[in-house]
Design a protein around this motif. Structure first.
Motif, PDB file in Angstrom:
ATOM      1  N   UNK A   1       0.841  -1.207   0.000  1.00  9.95           N
ATOM      2  CA  UNK A   1       0.000   0.000   0.000  1.00  9.95           C
ATOM      3  C   UNK A   1       0.877   1.258   0.000  1.00  9.95           C
ATOM      4  N   UNK A   2       1.982   1.230   0.751  1.00  8.45           N
ATOM      5  CA  UNK A   2       2.925   2.355   0.741  1.00  8.45           C
ATOM      6  C   UNK A   2       3.464   2.559  -0.672  1.00  8.45           C
ATOM      7  N   UNK A   3       3.844   1.473  -1.339  1.00  9.53           N
ATOM      8  CA  UNK A   3       4.353   1.567  -2.720  1.00  9.53           C
ATOM      9  C   UNK A   3       3.330   2.249  -3.621  1.00  9.53           C
ATOM     10  N   UNK A   4       2.087   1.826  -3.483  1.00 11.60           N
ATOM     11  CA  UNK A   4       1.020   2.395  -4.299  1.00 11.60           C
ATOM     12  C   UNK A   4       0.911   3.897  -4.071  1.00 11.60           C
ATOM     13  N   UNK A   5       0.915   4.309  -2.818  1.00 13.28           N
ATOM     14  CA  UNK A   5       0.793   5.728  -2.494  1.00 13.28           C
ATOM     15  C   UNK A   5       2.017   6.517  -2.954  1.00 13.28           C
ATOM     16  N   UNK A   6       3.189   5.886  -2.887  1.00 10.02           N
ATOM     17  CA  UNK A   6       4.408   6.548  -3.356  1.00 10.02           C
ATOM     18  C   UNK A   6       4.377   6.724  -4.866  1.00 10.02           C
ATOM     19  N   UNK A   7       3.908   5.720  -5.572  1.00  6.97           N
ATOM     20  CA  UNK A   7       3.837   5.796  -7.033  1.00  6.97           C
ATOM     21  C   UNK A   7       2.860   6.891  -7.470  1.00  6.97           C
TER      22      UNK A   7
ATOM     23  N   UNK B   1       2.119   9.423  -5.743  1.00 11.43           N
ATOM     24  CA  UNK B   1       2.745  10.679  -5.330  1.00 11.43           C
ATOM     25  C   UNK B   1       1.720  11.722  -4.877  1.00 11.43           C
ATOM     26  N   UNK B   2       0.639  11.260  -4.238  1.00  7.48           N
ATOM     27  CA  UNK B   2      -0.415  12.179  -3.798  1.00  7.48           C
ATOM     28  C   UNK B   2      -0.221  12.650  -2.357  1.00  7.48           C
ATOM     29  N   UNK B   3       0.509  11.871  -1.554  1.00 10.20           N
ATOM     30  CA  UNK B   3       0.675  12.189  -0.137  1.00 10.20           C
ATOM     31  C   UNK B   3       2.141  12.359   0.207  1.00 10.20           C
ATOM     32  N   UNK B   4       2.412  13.151   1.255  1.00  3.29           N
ATOM     33  CA  UNK B   4       3.769  13.216   1.777  1.00  3.29           C
ATOM     34  C   UNK B   4       4.053  11.914   2.522  1.00  3.29           C
ATOM     35  N   UNK B   5       5.303  11.677   2.828  1.00  2.00           N
ATOM     36  CA  UNK B   5       5.664  10.473   3.576  1.00  2.00           C
ATOM     37  C   UNK B   5       5.051  10.510   4.971  1.00  2.00           C
ATOM     38  N   UNK B   6       4.954  11.713   5.528  1.00  2.00           N
ATOM     39  CA  UNK B   6       4.345  11.874   6.848  1.00  2.00           C
ATOM     40  C   UNK B   6       2.859  11.512   6.807  1.00  2.00           C
ATOM     41  N   UNK B   7       2.170  11.956   5.774  1.00  2.00           N
ATOM     42  CA  UNK B   7       0.745  11.640   5.614  1.00  2.00           C
ATOM     43  C   UNK B   7       0.544  10.147   5.376  1.00  2.00           C
ATOM     44  N   UNK B   8       1.442   9.565   4.602  1.00  2.00           N
ATOM     45  CA  UNK B   8       1.374   8.124   4.334  1.00  2.00           C
ATOM     46  C   UNK B   8       1.575   7.329   5.621  1.00  2.00           C
ATOM     47  N   UNK B   9       2.534   7.758   6.434  1.00  2.00           N
ATOM     48  CA  UNK B   9       2.813   7.079   7.698  1.00  2.00           C
ATOM     49  C   UNK B   9       1.587   7.107   8.601  1.00  2.00           C
ATOM     50  N   UNK B  10       0.938   8.256   8.700  1.00  2.00           N
ATOM     51  CA  UNK B  10      -0.265   8.368   9.538  1.00  2.00           C
ATOM     52  C   UNK B  10      -1.393   7.502   8.987  1.00  2.00           C
ATOM     53  N   UNK B  11      -1.596   7.565   7.682  1.00  2.00           N
ATOM     54  CA  UNK B  11      -2.683   6.836   7.025  1.00  2.00           C
ATOM     55  C   UNK B  11      -2.588   5.344   7.287  1.00  2.00           C
TER      56      UNK B  11
END
Length: 202
Positions: free
Chosen positions: A143-149, A151-161
């Motif tokens: 899921x992190x890979x998907x969000x990184x690809x 590129x809609x969220x910052x890493x901080x937002x991804x971590x919280x999500x």
């Protein structure tokens, strides 16, 4: 859609289905089973109900149409439990509830399946060849890979999500699992993601 009056006059059969891991899967299963002439209700991942006036439901035909579409009818009780664990974890990750989850994974699964976590853990490890915790991590990393690809969220937002305690926690787990940092992965825009129904399998 089946009305309450119709429900009372029809035979109801519950189906436990492997690899039903997203809303698209729900739609495909509903459409395919309706082609067989059944009224179908898909309320949650991994589970469907069919309503029919037939005395005997043809499970072999149902299983065949499911397999053609990449799914599988689960008749074995242990297989059903394992699939419920998998779909509960996937739903938790992709419904964006991890950031606000007030219990840990073991408590969540105990509540979802109404079974002791140690028994769930032992069964899952014995059959799948990896722990529930490892499977959970692998799903989160995908899921992190998907969000990184995207590129809609910052890493901080991804971590919280995804329920990480910090960006550092996410970064450490990502690097340990993939061999590269999250920032390296994002820069490379790698799209070597596995489909979520194949995670944990060779």
């Amino acid at each position: 859609m089946v009305s309450q009056n119709q429900e009372s006059s029809l035979k109801v059969t519950s189906l436990n289905i492997k690899n039903m891991v997203c809303d698209r899967c729900k739609r495909v299963i509903k459409e395919e089973l309706e082609k067989l002439g059944y009224h179908v209700m898909v309320e949650r991942l991994g589970h469907a109900k069919i309503y029919t006036d037939e005395q005997r439901v043809d499970l072999e035909k149902i299983d065949l149409i499911l397999q053609v579409n990449g799914f599988e009818l689960l008749l074995d009780k242990n297989a059903q439990i394992i699939e419920k664990i998998r779909t509960s974890i996937i739903d938790l990750i992709y419904s964006n509830r991890l950031g606000s989850l007030e219990v840990n994974l073991s408590e969540h699964l105990t509540r979802e399946l109404s079974k002791d976590y140690s028994a769930l853990s032992s069964l899952f490890s014995a059959v799948e060849g990896l722990t529930i915790e490892k499977y959970f991590i692998l799903q989160k990393i995908e899921r992190v890979k998907e969000l990184l690809i995207y590129n809609e969220l910052t890493l901080s937002e991804t971590a919280y999500k995804l329920g990480y305690s910090s960006v550092q926690h996410l970064s450490n787990q990502f690097k340990k699992t993939t061999g590269m940092s999250a920032s390296q992965f994002r820069a490379l825009h790698q799209a070597d993601r596995k489909s979520i129904d194949h995670i944990g399998h060779l």
